[in-house]
Design a protein around this motif. Structure first.
Motif, mmCIF file in Angstrom:
data_model
loop_
_atom_site.group_PDB
_atom_site.id
_atom_site.type_symbol
_atom_site.label_atom_id
_atom_site.label_comp_id
_atom_site.label_asym_id
_atom_site.label_seq_id
_atom_site.Cartn_x
_atom_site.Cartn_y
_atom_site.Cartn_z
ATOM 1 N N THR A 276 -2.369 -15.662 2.008
ATOM 2 C CA THR A 276 -1.157 -15.271 1.071
ATOM 3 C C THR A 276 -1.626 -14.200 0.276
ATOM 4 O O THR A 276 -0.805 -13.399 0.063
ATOM 5 N N VAL A 277 -2.816 -14.037 -0.364
ATOM 6 C CA VAL A 277 -3.278 -12.907 -0.968
ATOM 7 C C VAL A 277 -3.042 -11.728 -0.111
ATOM 8 O O VAL A 277 -2.475 -10.756 -0.723
ATOM 9 N N VAL A 278 -3.569 -11.415 1.079
ATOM 10 C CA VAL A 278 -3.330 -10.269 1.967
ATOM 11 C C VAL A 278 -2.139 -10.082 2.083
ATOM 12 O O VAL A 278 -1.780 -8.775 1.955
ATOM 13 N N LEU A 279 -1.039 -11.063 2.329
ATOM 14 C CA LEU A 279 0.293 -10.995 2.727
ATOM 15 C C LEU A 279 0.921 -10.212 1.507
ATOM 16 O O LEU A 279 1.803 -9.291 1.639
ATOM 17 N N LEU A 280 0.771 -10.930 0.376
ATOM 18 C CA LEU A 280 1.432 -10.244 -0.990
ATOM 19 C C LEU A 280 1.013 -8.745 -1.044
ATOM 20 O O LEU A 280 1.942 -8.042 -1.541
ATOM 21 N N HIS A 281 -0.392 -8.457 -0.841
ATOM 22 C CA HIS A 281 -0.683 -7.041 -0.966
ATOM 23 C C HIS A 281 0.060 -6.077 -0.130
ATOM 24 O O HIS A 281 0.310 -5.033 -0.539
#
Lengths: 325, 236
Positions: A276-281
């Motif tokens: 999720t963190v990577v996707l939001l970034h």
């Protein structure tokens, strides 16, 4: 005894030192006097029996930022560390978040640019002393650089194709600012809340504080500033290459920082959180790329848009635009 | 206190030593003046104790304030290490400059496109909130300058950029083209550098030495944004 009495005693002690000692008793009397009134003679309150040495040091240091005074200040702060932190309504509370030097900020930026698997950004670079200077000004710089370079691509496109209508597009500054600041404040808030909720699962590694999370996110956005400037080059595959590189560096910095905290958790939760963190970034990066650097055609085959407000709108409008109207 | 301890051997004289070196040999020392003037007469422009300003004509009041603002403009245009901007700060100059700049930068009412130049309110907000943010930043970093002194310096140092805006508007009356753009770019860059140098000359001393760059960078960003707004101004 007031300060006047202390001054008198100090004057007495100095006179005794100046004249040659006539007996052991006077010598003892002088040392007793000096031991009683350390504050009147020395400058740091350490109560030593060599007053002349301390006075000479104070004379030499001079101006407001002498080295001796800095050493004394650090000694005092070391002694006062047990003091309670000031309340959030005082100015000193917020000053504690800006307690960084130039070299420290540069060091933290370098740490975010070159993430290494073993090195945790919070432990190694921040040393658990987060600052708000870096995140705030990196976000401000990124917002303005986005708006300026986005406008510059329009200038360059107009040079190639005079039918495109140039306009300063000032509203993009507002949009960029709101997007970046919301990202750097709301996503760490959600992440911190989630990690606090899962705290009971972890035994060894404590979670990060909210400010440390904001700090990590803020510094990880630094790599986008040179990338955005490089996006001026109107070669599409080069733009995507730079974008992917910046995203990889930035996301790696975030993942390596979060991994020690999330490792203790169940595998599913860890995988979902990190992805999720990577996707939001990635969403932020592509959103900025599409909104501020709309790809314009290289040849004027499309009908020249003089009446409409924006030159070209080939893509579906991303979500940041809805915040403007 | 320290100086008294150092020179405790000789009487307190303010005159230079070689001139009166043989004074102790002569017994008529009381006829030769050895005291110096140690008070600097700077009472000329302290007017808060002068109660007669209430009775003076409006023209006197306005001219006095205008002269003070004009004197500070000169200090900005020829920046030296002086204390005038810091000691007698006022916010009239920044207000005049900000209103002039915002009036010249705002898009015309004909051009009501969504992506035109900034409106009057946007320029005003950027200048004042930018200055307030930079001041807060420098105070949080530990600088020992007061809030309004810093606002005063940042506001007055917009003067070169306002001059650049005037020049750009005049240049834009001529025909558009690459030469037009190069002239404007050159003028804006020169004035931007002038603003930075002027504000650094006034503000740099108030910061701790190991944080000077941290305090100066936001000033650089602030004037860069204003220069960008001036450079991209296109009359419709």
């Amino acid at each position: 005894a007031g300060p006047a009495a202390a001054g008198r005693r100090a004057a007495q002690a100095q006179r005794v030192w100046a004249t040659p000692p006539e007996g052991a008793s006077e010598f003892e009397e002088a040392s007793n006097l000096l031991a009683e009134t350390p504050d009147a003679v020395t400058t740091s309150g350490s109560g030593q029996l060599t007053p002349q040495g301390h006075v000479a040091v104070a004379v030499d240091s001079g101006g407001s930022y002498g080295a001796e005074e800095e050493v004394e200040e650090s000694d005092k702060t070391a002694l006062l560390q047990e003091k309670q932190q000031p309340g959030f309504w005082t100015f000193g509370y917020y000053q504690s978040f800006f307690d960084v030097d130039t070299c420290q900020v540069l060091d933290r930026i370098r740490g975010s640019l070159l993430p290494r698997p073993g090195h945790n950004f919070v432990r190694h670079r921040l040393r658990n002393r987060p600052d708000l200077y870096g995140p705030f000004w990196i976000c401000a710089t990124l917002a303005f650089v986005l708006a300026v370079t986005g406008n510059l691509t329009l200038v360059l496109a107009q040079r190639r194709d005079p039918s495109i209508h140039y306009s300063p597009q000032f509203h993009k500054v507002t949009v960029a600012g709101i997007t970046i600041y919301c990202y750097v404040w709301l996503v760490p808030l959600a992440l911190w809340g989630f990690l606090q909720w899962r705290k009971r699962v972890r035994e060894r590694v404590g979670p990060y504080t909210f400010l440390e999370t904001v700090c990590v996110y803020g510094y990880s956005l630094f790599v986008f500033i040179p990338t955005v400037v490089l996006w001026l080059i109107p070669v599409p595959w080069l733009q995507w290459l730079f974008g992917a590189l910046a995203l990889a560096l930035s996301a790696a910095s975030l993942v390596f920082t979060l991994w020690p905290v999330v490792r203790e958790d169940t595998r599913l939760v860890a995988a979902v959180l990190l992805s999720t963190v990577v996707l939001l970034h990635a969403l932020l990066a592509t959103g900025c790329k599409f909104y501020f650097f709309q790809p314009l055609p290289l040849e004027p085959l499309a009908p020249p848009p003089q009446a409409t407000s924006l030159p070209l709108n080939l893509l579906p409008p991303p979500t940041p635009r809805s915040q403007v109207t | 206190m320290a100086k008294a301890a150092e020179s405790s051997g000789e009487p307190g004289t303010t005159s230079p030593r070689p001139l009166f070196a043989g004074l102790s040999d002569i017994s008529i020392s009381q006829d030769i003046p050895v005291e110096g003037e140690i008070t600097i007469p700077m009472r000329s422009h302290i007017r808060e104790f002068d109660s007669s300003t209430l009775n003076e004509s409006v023209q006197n009041t306005i001219m006095r304030d205008l002269k003070a603002v004009g004197k500070k403009f000169m200090h900005v245009l020829y920046p030296r290490k002086s204390n005038t901007l810091l000691r007698d700060w006022d916010l009239w100059g920044p207000l005049i400059l900000c209103v002039t700049l915002a009036l010249m930068l705002q898009r015309s009412s004909v051009d009501s496109e969504k992506d035109g130049g900034p409106q009057f309110a946007e320029v005003f907000v950027i200048v004042w909130f930018g200055a307030v943010t930079i001041t807060l930043n420098s105070k949080l970093l530990g600088g020992n300058i007061s809030f309004f002194q810093s606002l005063c310096v940042l506001g007055y140092c917009i003067l070169p950029l306002t001059v650049a805006m005037l020049v750009c508007r005049l240049v834009l009356l001529a025909e558009q083209g690459p030469i037009n753009f190069m002239v404007r770019l050159f003028v804006v860059i020169v004035m931007f550098t002038w603003s930075i140098v002027a504000s650094t000359a006034f503000l740099a001393d108030s910061q701790p030495p190991n944080r000077k760059a941290l305090a100066i960078y936001p000033v650089f960003l602030f004037y860069f944004v204003i220069s960008w707004m001036i450079l991209t101004f296109t009359p419709q």
